[in-house]
Design a protein around this motif. Structure first.
Motif, PDB file in Angstrom:
ATOM      1  N   UNK A  57      26.476  43.288  34.064  1.00  0.00           N
ATOM      2  CA  UNK A  57      25.945  44.277  34.978  1.00  0.00           C
ATOM      3  C   UNK A  57      26.996  44.858  35.911  1.00  0.00           C
ATOM      4  N   UNK A  58      28.244  44.418  35.813  1.00  0.00           N
ATOM      5  CA  UNK A  58      29.265  44.906  36.728  1.00  0.00           C
ATOM      6  C   UNK A  58      29.810  46.248  36.250  1.00  0.00           C
ATOM      7  N   UNK A  59      29.796  47.233  37.158  1.00  0.00           N
ATOM      8  CA  UNK A  59      30.397  48.515  36.851  1.00  0.00           C
ATOM      9  C   UNK A  59      31.826  48.563  37.334  1.00  0.00           C
ATOM     10  N   UNK A  60      32.018  48.393  38.657  1.00  0.00           N
ATOM     11  CA  UNK A  60      33.355  48.371  39.255  1.00  0.00           C
ATOM     12  C   UNK A  60      33.654  46.952  39.715  1.00  0.00           C
ATOM     13  N   UNK A  61      34.708  46.370  39.172  1.00  0.00           N
ATOM     14  CA  UNK A  61      35.158  45.054  39.612  1.00  0.00           C
ATOM     15  C   UNK A  61      36.353  45.247  40.535  1.00  0.00           C
ATOM     16  N   UNK A  62      36.160  44.908  41.809  1.00  0.00           N
ATOM     17  CA  UNK A  62      37.243  44.982  42.782  1.00  0.00           C
ATOM     18  C   UNK A  62      38.013  43.660  42.724  1.00  0.00           C
ATOM     19  N   UNK A  63      39.285  43.731  42.395  1.00  0.00           N
ATOM     20  CA  UNK A  63      40.116  42.537  42.271  1.00  0.00           C
ATOM     21  C   UNK A  63      41.147  42.541  43.387  1.00  0.00           C
ATOM     22  N   UNK A  64      41.229  41.441  44.106  1.00  0.00           N
ATOM     23  CA  UNK A  64      42.172  41.342  45.212  1.00  0.00           C
ATOM     24  C   UNK A  64      42.845  39.982  45.198  1.00  0.00           C
ATOM     25  N   UNK A  65      43.908  39.858  45.971  1.00  0.00           N
ATOM     26  CA  UNK A  65      44.661  38.610  45.977  1.00  0.00           C
ATOM     27  C   UNK A  65      43.898  37.501  46.681  1.00  0.00           C
ATOM     28  N   UNK A  66      43.306  37.807  47.835  1.00  0.00           N
ATOM     29  CA  UNK A  66      42.557  36.797  48.570  1.00  0.00           C
ATOM     30  C   UNK A  66      41.490  37.464  49.418  1.00  0.00           C
ATOM     31  N   UNK A  67      40.661  36.626  50.050  1.00  0.00           N
ATOM     32  CA  UNK A  67      39.566  37.152  50.868  1.00  0.00           C
ATOM     33  C   UNK A  67      39.571  36.528  52.257  1.00  0.00           C
ATOM     34  N   UNK A  68      40.750  36.115  52.720  1.00  0.00           N
ATOM     35  CA  UNK A  68      40.898  35.649  54.085  1.00  0.00           C
ATOM     36  C   UNK A  68      41.009  36.825  55.033  1.00  0.00           C
ATOM     37  N   UNK A  69      41.367  36.550  56.276  1.00  0.00           N
ATOM     38  CA  UNK A  69      41.507  37.607  57.265  1.00  0.00           C
ATOM     39  C   UNK A  69      42.693  38.495  56.919  1.00  0.00           C
ATOM     40  N   UNK A  70      42.489  39.792  56.942  1.00  0.00           N
ATOM     41  CA  UNK A  70      43.568  40.730  56.632  1.00  0.00           C
ATOM     42  C   UNK A  70      43.026  42.126  56.433  1.00  0.00           C
ATOM     43  N   UNK A  71      43.912  43.113  56.558  1.00  0.00           N
ATOM     44  CA  UNK A  71      43.493  44.502  56.469  1.00  0.00           C
ATOM     45  C   UNK A  71      43.020  44.905  55.088  1.00  0.00           C
ATOM     46  N   UNK A  72      43.794  44.570  54.049  1.00  0.00           N
ATOM     47  CA  UNK A  72      43.399  44.926  52.687  1.00  0.00           C
ATOM     48  C   UNK A  72      42.102  44.236  52.301  1.00  0.00           C
ATOM     49  N   UNK A  73      41.958  42.983  52.732  1.00  0.00           N
ATOM     50  CA  UNK A  73      40.737  42.238  52.437  1.00  0.00           C
ATOM     51  C   UNK A  73      39.519  42.907  53.076  1.00  0.00           C
ATOM     52  N   UNK A  74      39.699  43.406  54.271  1.00  0.00           N
ATOM     53  CA  UNK A  74      38.606  44.106  54.953  1.00  0.00           C
ATOM     54  C   UNK A  74      38.248  45.394  54.226  1.00  0.00           C
ATOM     55  N   UNK A  75      39.251  46.112  53.755  1.00  0.00           N
ATOM     56  CA  UNK A  75      38.995  47.342  53.005  1.00  0.00           C
ATOM     57  C   UNK A  75      38.190  47.040  51.748  1.00  0.00           C
ATOM     58  N   UNK A  76      38.565  45.977  51.031  1.00  0.00           N
ATOM     59  CA  UNK A  76      37.836  45.594  49.817  1.00  0.00           C
ATOM     60  C   UNK A  76      36.379  45.292  50.145  1.00  0.00           C
ATOM     61  N   UNK A  77      36.152  44.523  51.196  1.00  0.00           N
ATOM     62  CA  UNK A  77      34.781  44.169  51.577  1.00  0.00           C
ATOM     63  C   UNK A  77      33.980  45.408  51.974  1.00  0.00           C
ATOM     64  N   UNK A  78      34.566  46.265  52.791  1.00  0.00           N
ATOM     65  CA  UNK A  78      33.852  47.472  53.235  1.00  0.00           C
ATOM     66  C   UNK A  78      33.534  48.380  52.056  1.00  0.00           C
ATOM     67  N   UNK A  79      34.464  48.473  51.124  1.00  0.00           N
ATOM     68  CA  UNK A  79      34.264  49.326  49.957  1.00  0.00           C
ATOM     69  C   UNK A  79      33.172  48.764  49.052  1.00  0.00           C
TER      70      UNK A  79
END
Length: 380
Positions: free
Chosen positions: A15-37
């Motif tokens: 059921x996944x259309x877009x899979x967002x892949x990131x290095x980690x999900x701790x505190x950080x700017x890129x991680x926040x962008x991934x979550x918000x997106x």
């Protein structure tokens, strides 16, 4: 589970259309962008899910609470890279993922190698790498055939990497990061915000906030604070953040030239509470891609002194000039002089604060999400 791709509870496969892949999900700017997106995109159309090499951290919990599936690929170091690659490859195949959107270098390289052209990969560049790592650019060039679309969070970051890779900067779509402008807004009473943190509400507070890492230059901030302490004994200093250099920064703050002058708040529950107490925000990074804390402080109505980087100039740029003061990278003396001048000039601080807030209004989550969705739409 480490090294595997478990199915999130209650989530049906394929059921996944877009899979967002990131290095980690701790505190950080890129991680926040991934979550918000992931939480903000059209979920019915794009059916987002997130996979992280290291899937532990506060953003993993936040995503799950919002109903976004999260996979932990179990990569905790180089030894797990192969198992992480296998796990991601299986996940992409099992879920019949239509599009992979990769964030940060390691996640993007793993995504390209896992798909090898069978599934389109969108890669987002979050940083203008300031460390000498030529092997990264070689690996990027070698795997570039498996990247369908390149994006970057600033024109400056795109230009830096395009030059290093020998490709046109026009190969990148520029999509600025977005910040929650309802959350990050000027305080009703800055004096009350100061008092809530234990500061004298009648005296100026100069602060910095971000990851406790060499890149972010918090050591430069403390050196400038030490120089300023002697000349302006009324100034109060605030340092908030998280990271591996916390012990070293605390030790520096205890030295005689700073002892009792700096309050360090590690892992703050409310960054906005810290910004709200600051009359002046310092952004001393050695290199950057965008600078989310810079934009947040601007949105909170802080006057800003920042490292003179192409990315910070882009974030600060308005039609009338820069919405802040920039100083040479790594120059504690110049930083001290700029801060001292603004501490002594309330009218100029207010002018810069108003300009900063107005510029921050350009960085909306809606604009960021719309930018990425316009790319996703090519594949749906």
């Amino acid at each position: 589970a480490e090294g595997g791709a478990p199915t999130p509870e209650g989530w049906r496969m394929n059921r996944t259309g877009v899979l967002l892949v990131t290095t980690e999900l701790g505190l950080g700017g890129a991680e926040r962008v991934v979550a918000d997106l992931a939480m903000g995109m059209d979920r019915e159309r794009y059916r987002p899910a997130v996979a992280a090499l290291n899937g532990r951290g506060p953003f993993a919990a936040r995503l799950r609470e919002a109903g976004v599936p999260v996979w932990d690929l179990g990569v905790r170091g180089k030894r797990q890279a192969l198992s992480g690659w296998r796990a991601l490859s299986r996940l992409i195949a099992d879920e019949k993922v239509r599009l992979v959107h990769a964030h940060l270098f390691h996640a993007e390289m793993l995504s390209r190698l896992s798909t090898r052209g069978r599934v389109p990969v969108v890669g987002t560049l979050h940083i203008a790498e300031g460390r000498p790592m030529p092997w990264r650019f070689r690996l990027d060039r070698w795997t570039s055939r498996w990247c369908a679309v390149r994006t970057a969070v600033t024109r400056a970051a795109a230009g830096f990497h395009a030059s290093a890779l020998g490709i046109p900067v026009s190969d990148y779509a520029i999509i600025h990061n977005g910040i929650d402008l309802d959350e990050y807004r000027p305080p009703v009473q800055r004096a009350a915000a100061k008092a809530a943190l234990g500061f004298d509400p009648e005296l100026p507070v100069v602060g910095a906030l971000g990851r406790f890492d060499w890149q972010k230059g918090m050591d430069i901030f403390l050196e400038a604070a030490a120089r300023l302490s002697a000349a302006r004994p009324a100034v109060q200093f605030l340092l908030g953040g998280w990271g591996r250099e916390e012990a070293a920064l605390r030790e520096r703050a205890l030295q005689p030239d700073l002892a009792g002058r700096v309050r360090i708040v590690a892992r703050p529950e409310s960054p906005r509470a810290l910004y709200s107490a600051m009359d002046l925000f310092v952004f001393p990074s050695r290199y950057e891609g965008f600078g989310l804390t810079l934009a947040e402080a601007m949105a909170c109505g802080c006057a800003v002194v920042a490292s003179d980087l192409p990315s910070t100039r882009e974030v600060l740029q308005t039609e009338g000039g820069l919405a802040g003061v920039v100083v040479p990278v790594g120059a504690a003396d110049a930083l001290c002089e700029a801060v001292s001048a603004l501490v002594g000039n309330g009218a100029e601080r207010e002018r810069l604060a108003l300009s900063a807030r107005a510029r921050a209004l350009d960085f909306t989550p809606a604009a960021m999400i719309a930018g990425y969705e316009s790319i996703y739409a090519r594949f749906f």
